[in-house]
Enzyme design. Structure first.
Site, short mmCIF file in Angstrom:
data_model
loop_
_atom_site.label_atom_id
_atom_site.label_comp_id
_atom_site.label_asym_id
_atom_site.label_seq_id
_atom_site.Cartn_x
_atom_site.Cartn_y
_atom_site.Cartn_z
N TYR A 152 16.68 15.17 7.80
CA TYR A 152 18.06 14.67 7.80
C TYR A 152 19.07 15.64 8.40
CZ TYR A 152 16.27 10.91 4.82
OH TYR A 152 15.57 9.83 4.33
N LYS A 206 3.24 17.75 4.43
CA LYS A 206 2.22 17.23 5.35
C LYS A 206 1.82 18.40 6.26
CE LYS A 206 0.79 13.56 6.27
NZ LYS A 206 -0.53 12.96 5.89
N ASP A 238 1.09 11.81 1.30
CA ASP A 238 0.47 10.50 1.14
C ASP A 238 -0.34 10.45 -0.16
OD1 ASP A 238 -1.08 12.39 2.44
OD2 ASP A 238 -1.90 11.05 3.96
N ASP A 262 13.38 11.97 -0.59
CA ASP A 262 14.14 10.72 -0.62
C ASP A 262 13.19 9.56 -0.93
OD1 ASP A 262 16.14 8.85 -0.33
OD2 ASP A 262 16.24 8.98 1.85
N ASP A 266 12.34 7.54 -4.92
CA ASP A 266 12.55 6.10 -5.17
C ASP A 266 11.26 5.45 -5.67
OD1 ASP A 266 15.15 6.36 -4.30
OD2 ASP A 266 15.12 4.54 -3.08
MG MG Z 1 17.69 7.50 -1.05
#
Ligand code: MG
Ligand code: NAI
Length: 370
Positions: A152, A206, A238, A262, A266
């Site tokens: 980001y 990763k 993963d 992120d 969730d």
């Molecule tokens: Mg989010």
């Protein structure tokens, strides 16, 4: 010579009120923040501390009115506060000409305040149905997401033509070291993983594929040497997604790059009753702000339907950060006891069956002296 408060010296000054800034936000933000402020008023009375509130209007509604998502001078004000309680922001129809949303504050606040650790506790509470078959007490871990770099960092800076687009993932030694250290310090203050009570930090990356993640892992291993009392584990992202669903009870603290954090947080939210159950803290050296992990839910805004637990648990994290840990514990305890007693109920989609205010009232009711 006697110091303040000692016999013969001047009486100890009363502690100054907590200086808190509130950003009500957009959509369901103002409803949720109102709920958290009712809880704050009650817990402050019980815990015997005073606070002062300042409101800063920021986000999509502010952008529409003023052309700026964050008013001039706001960062300085937020940095000077003891803490910031932020509601979700953003409205899908408030956009920049390039198509990205104009009312979001993530980049402005996380970078502007250098809040490098995004702390997202995941706890399955009694009376809540998660998306997996686990029971209360079996899911209790914290995702620490690096908050200022990673993929980001490329926000607004990637290269794009009509036919191709690219974004860069930036991992730095300094950025990784500070967030990994934060994760180990956090683990020291916890009781370990639900399954075995062992304190453990899991590095998620990763590094099998990307050099940036290989650096993240190398720095993790270096920092881990300073914490011989805390166990370590490595998982590729993963596999981590799989384990967070299949065996969440084995986790204590996880640390990872921004984008991975992120997504995986969730995923974790779904296992503890949904986004409306998850608060978070964005913590830096000089500033901190707490906010729900979810967005402004324009689909249910203004109707008193949203679950305010995410905002109430964010408040608890902010109180911890401001040194009011007994108040933070009291708030978490009240949410838990309200749920165990069935004082409020959540429907299938995580929305309170009797509306936002039924949750607020139940949590306030369960905030008791003692
Ligand atoms: Mg989010
Ligand atoms: P969202 O998280 O706002 O909503 C996703 C779904 O979850 C919706 O069905 C919503 O009704 C439900 N939901 C969310 N919070 C809930 C709660 N407390 N109680 C009950 N149900 C809840 O995500 P969406 O719709 O993708 O984004 C809406 C806006 O929020 C956008 O403008 C987006 O950019 C912004 N956003 C802002 C964030 C922030 O301020 N930190 C984070 C994520 C999105």
């Amino acid at each position: 010579m006697s110091g303040p408060g000692e016999a013969g010296g001047p009486p100890e000054a009363a502690p100054s009120p907590l200086d808190l800034v509130v950003i009500p936000g957009d959509g369901i933000g103002p409803e949720l923040v109102d709920s958290a402020l009712q809880v704050l008023a009650r817990v402050a009375a019980l815990d015997g501390f005073e606070y002062r509130l300042t409101t800063v209007d920021a986000g999509a509604t502010a952008y529409r009115r003023t052309g700026r998502a964050l008013p001039d001078g706001a960062l300085e004000r937020l940095r000077a506060a003891d803490g910031v309680l932020k509601g979700p922001v953003g409205l899908p129809d408030v956009r920049h000409p390039d198509g990205t949303e104009a009312g979001l504050l993530g980049g402005l606040l996380r970078t502007g305040l250098d809040t490098f650790a995004n702390v997202r506790p995941m706890r399955l509470l009694p009376g809540v149905t998660g998306a997996t078959r686990h029971g209360p007490g079996e899911i209790d871990y914290v995702v620490v997401r690096e908050n200022t770099e990673g993929l980001y960092l490329s926000r607004g800076a990637g290269a794009a033509t009509p036919h191709a687009a690219s974004d860069q993932l930036m991992v730095t030694r300094v950025g990784t070291e500070r967030v990994v250290r934060y994760a180990f310090e956090l683990a020291r203050g916890r009781m370990g993983a639900a399954a075995d009570g062992a304190r453990r930090v899991t590095c998620v990356d990763k590094s099998n594929v990307l050099r940036s993640y290989a650096l993240f892992r190398r720095v993790f291993d270096e920092v881990a040497r300073d914490y011989p009392d805390i166990g370590t584990e490595h998982l590729y992202a993963d596999a981590a997604a799989h384990e967070l669903v299949a065996r969440p009870q084995t986790f204590d603290v996880l640390v990872m790059e921004n984008f991975l954090g992120d997504i995986l947080s969730d995923l974790g939210a779904a296992t503890v009753g949904g986004l409306g159950m998850c608060g978070s803290l964005n913590a830096g050296t000089d500033a901190a702000y707490a906010e729900p992990v979810h967005g402004s839910a324009p689909d249910i805004a203004g109707r008193g339907l949203a679950n305010p637990v995410s905002q109430i648990l964010s408040l608890a994290l902010l109180l911890d950060h401001a040194g009011r840990t007994s108040a933070g514990d009291r708030v978490r305890g009240a949410v838990e006891s309200a749920l165990s007693r069935g004082d409020f109920e959540l429907g299938e989609r995580g929305q309170p069956v009797r509306g936002t205010q039924s949750v607020t009232a139940a949590v306030c009711e369960n905030l008791r002296p003692g």
